[in-house]
Design a protein around this motif. Sequence first.
Motif, PDB file in Angstrom:
ATOM      1  N   SER A   1       0.858  -1.318  -0.146  1.00 24.85           N
ATOM      2  CA  SER A   1      -0.051  -0.149  -0.012  1.00 24.85           C
ATOM      3  C   SER A   1       0.915   1.159  -0.074  1.00 24.85           C
ATOM      4  N   VAL A   2       2.082   1.394   0.952  1.00 27.29           N
ATOM      5  CA  VAL A   2       2.769   2.375   0.839  1.00 27.29           C
ATOM      6  C   VAL A   2       3.500   2.758  -0.374  1.00 27.29           C
ATOM      7  N   LEU A   3       3.962   1.707  -1.119  1.00 26.96           N
ATOM      8  CA  LEU A   3       4.634   1.543  -2.492  1.00 26.96           C
ATOM      9  C   LEU A   3       3.704   2.050  -3.480  1.00 26.96           C
ATOM     10  N   GLU A   4       2.513   1.658  -3.322  1.00 27.66           N
ATOM     11  CA  GLU A   4       1.461   2.310  -4.278  1.00 27.66           C
ATOM     12  C   GLU A   4       1.258   3.585  -4.376  1.00 27.66           C
ATOM     13  N   VAL A   5       1.279   4.194  -3.026  1.00 29.88           N
ATOM     14  CA  VAL A   5       1.009   5.568  -2.819  1.00 29.88           C
ATOM     15  C   VAL A   5       2.133   6.320  -3.375  1.00 29.88           C
ATOM     16  N   VAL A   6       3.302   5.821  -2.978  1.00 26.40           N
ATOM     17  CA  VAL A   6       4.690   6.517  -3.797  1.00 26.40           C
ATOM     18  C   VAL A   6       4.486   6.404  -5.473  1.00 26.40           C
ATOM     19  N   ASN A   7       3.992   5.206  -5.549  1.00 25.81           N
ATOM     20  CA  ASN A   7       3.989   4.878  -7.237  1.00 25.81           C
ATOM     21  C   ASN A   7       3.044   6.249  -7.870  1.00 25.81           C
ATOM     22  N   GLN A   8       2.056   6.635  -7.264  1.00 29.23           N
ATOM     23  CA  GLN A   8       1.064   7.480  -7.698  1.00 29.23           C
ATOM     24  C   GLN A   8       1.477   8.977  -7.762  1.00 29.23           C
ATOM     25  N   HIS A   9       2.916   9.050  -6.940  1.00 24.43           N
ATOM     26  CA  HIS A   9       3.575  10.464  -6.560  1.00 24.43           C
ATOM     27  C   HIS A   9       4.691  10.436  -6.837  1.00 24.43           C
ATOM     28  N   PRO A  10       5.230  10.031  -8.017  1.00 29.48           N
ATOM     29  CA  PRO A  10       6.683   9.848  -8.552  1.00 29.48           C
ATOM     30  C   PRO A  10       7.556  11.025  -8.201  1.00 29.48           C
ATOM     31  N   ASP A  11       7.129  12.159  -8.265  1.00 27.85           N
ATOM     32  CA  ASP A  11       8.038  13.548  -8.307  1.00 27.85           C
ATOM     33  C   ASP A  11       7.929  14.170  -6.678  1.00 27.85           C
ATOM     34  N   GLY A  12       7.016  13.444  -5.777  1.00 23.52           N
ATOM     35  CA  GLY A  12       7.037  14.211  -4.610  1.00 23.52           C
ATOM     36  C   GLY A  12       7.979  13.423  -3.580  1.00 23.52           C
ATOM     37  N   GLN A  13       8.339  14.550  -2.555  1.00 26.52           N
ATOM     38  CA  GLN A  13       9.055  14.151  -1.437  1.00 26.52           C
ATOM     39  C   GLN A  13       8.451  13.420  -0.328  1.00 26.52           C
ATOM     40  N   MET A  14       8.399  12.404  -0.249  1.00 29.24           N
ATOM     41  CA  MET A  14       7.223  11.641   0.759  1.00 29.24           C
ATOM     42  C   MET A  14       8.357  11.023   1.782  1.00 29.24           C
ATOM     43  N   THR A  15       8.663  11.798   2.753  1.00 25.33           N
ATOM     44  CA  THR A  15       9.498  11.319   3.960  1.00 25.33           C
ATOM     45  C   THR A  15       8.772  10.327   4.767  1.00 25.33           C
ATOM     46  N   TRP A  16       7.518  10.539   4.917  1.00 22.59           N
ATOM     47  CA  TRP A  16       6.733   9.501   5.772  1.00 22.59           C
ATOM     48  C   TRP A  16       6.592   8.244   5.103  1.00 22.59           C
ATOM     49  N   ALA A  17       6.488   8.291   3.874  1.00 23.82           N
ATOM     50  CA  ALA A  17       6.402   6.946   3.199  1.00 23.82           C
ATOM     51  C   ALA A  17       7.757   6.168   3.220  1.00 23.82           C
ATOM     52  N   LEU A  18       8.929   6.847   3.178  1.00 27.12           N
ATOM     53  CA  LEU A  18      10.069   6.139   3.302  1.00 27.12           C
ATOM     54  C   LEU A  18      10.145   5.494   4.703  1.00 27.12           C
ATOM     55  N   VAL A  19       9.861   6.339   5.556  1.00 27.44           N
ATOM     56  CA  VAL A  19      10.002   5.848   7.211  1.00 27.44           C
ATOM     57  C   VAL A  19       9.057   4.771   7.269  1.00 27.44           C
TER      58      VAL A  19
END
Length: 529
Positions: free
Chosen positions: A378-396
């Motif tokens: 689920s987290v990787l899917e969110v990251v995949n939907q926002h390829p240009d965003g800096q999503m520190t929370w998703a990385l953590v």
Amino acid sequence: MAEHKSVVEDPPAPLSMAGPYGGKVSGKPPKRNTYAIACTILASMTSILIGYDGGVMSGVGDYIQKDLHMSDVELEIINGMVNSMSLLGASMAGRTSDYVGRRYTIVIAGAIFSAGAFLMAFATNFAFLLFGRIVAGIGTGYAFMIAPVYTAEVAPASARGFLTSFPEVFINSGVLLAYISNYGFSKLPSHLGWRFMLGLGAIPSVVLAVGVLAMPESPRWLVMQGRLGEARKVLYRTSDSNQEAKERLADIKEAAGIPPERNDDVVQVVKKRSSGSGVWRELLHPTPAVRHILISAVGIQFFQQASGIDTIVLYSPRIFDKAGLKSKDKKLLATVAVGFSKTVCILISTFYLDRIGRRPILLASVGGMVLSLVALASVLEVVNQHPDGQMTWALVMCIAIVLCFVGSEIFPLRLRAQGAAIGVVVNRFTSDINSMTFITLYKAITMSSAFYLFASVAAASWVFFYLLLPETRGRTLEDMEVLFGSYHRWRSVAKKLENKRSEAPNANVPCSNNNISTAGPPEKGQETA
């Protein structure tokens, strides 16, 4: 027997406290046999080779692709080849251990892997590196099979669950050692660092060669060779009581076809009884009980790998890269945390295995894997939907979820001898498929979809274990004969066993019930699970 006349017999335990070999099953737990633990540790160190080989490839992948100009497909082949070749090593290890003994088979495993590590460290192209992986794979196949076999045959009944988990502990220790090695050697020039990462794997084999001199041979193998006197001495040192040693010896003698009244130090044994052919015959034409055991064991081996654990070990830097972690140093440092979490959790499960039981721990761990895989996908899917965003929370979250996933994964069941080889074949073949297709898979369906797929497999495994896998903690051989073979009805069978035992005038006498099962017994010598 003259040399044992001075041994003082242990007083019999009260019936309400007596276990199958005179040990206590309630009240204060028996003291750990330190000699058996020491032998197990030495043998289990072989499993470091398996873990190191898997963990080190997660760090060297980027470096060898750049230095040797390899494609992603070639990297997948390199990663998966060790699993393919470990099948060959496992099939050879069963026969080798029957001929030269369990102890020297451990030395052979270390020597083969050491040669493979040196070849990989000096590789100059893809073909050279592939040859080194083939040699190392044969060595890991030997190690994968022989460490749990030796441990199960040396361990006393009261601590068998605890001690037979040691190979898994050392596999995870090897993974952690590889991750630390990757991070440390990443500071060297890139064309040298990966060579040191791979070559370091040869060191444990040197330690093994020295340590094996202090280990006794497996008592089962000694009996199969007719060396009863030596087997007797080993059993007295590795059992919790003299009574247990005698009964273990009696069971092994029965399996070897040696009359129970034969107490000579050396006897003649029909060679075909020690060749393993009888075991293969039983596995190919199993009784209902043996068939159920095989289904359960093969199911555990398959689902362990099909749920994606090796992809996490091998490709965790790529997973962290997808989540937004781009620095090579930070990716390797994150993998060290993965290895540390994996090792700590397997240690905890090992120490509580005999207290809680295999079934509750297995079901809890698989449930944790399902939740972790769904969350990671689920987290990787969110990251995949926002390829240009800096999503520190998703990385953590991604790192935290990976730590939870590897902390949930355990492997609590081992078979011995040829039965172990069947489990290794399934385990390695499934791991091979995952290792050699993961990059291609996630590029085709996205990484999040790949982990949703692994989550569905893990969910299916939970159902499989819940229905078919009985609790084996504290069960005697006679209990196993009727528990396995009843399949999903094992709960009612277990209840009948408990009722029969409570009604029996002697609580230490195993009960049999022809109405419960007509299954033939598994192989003698596995006194309790």
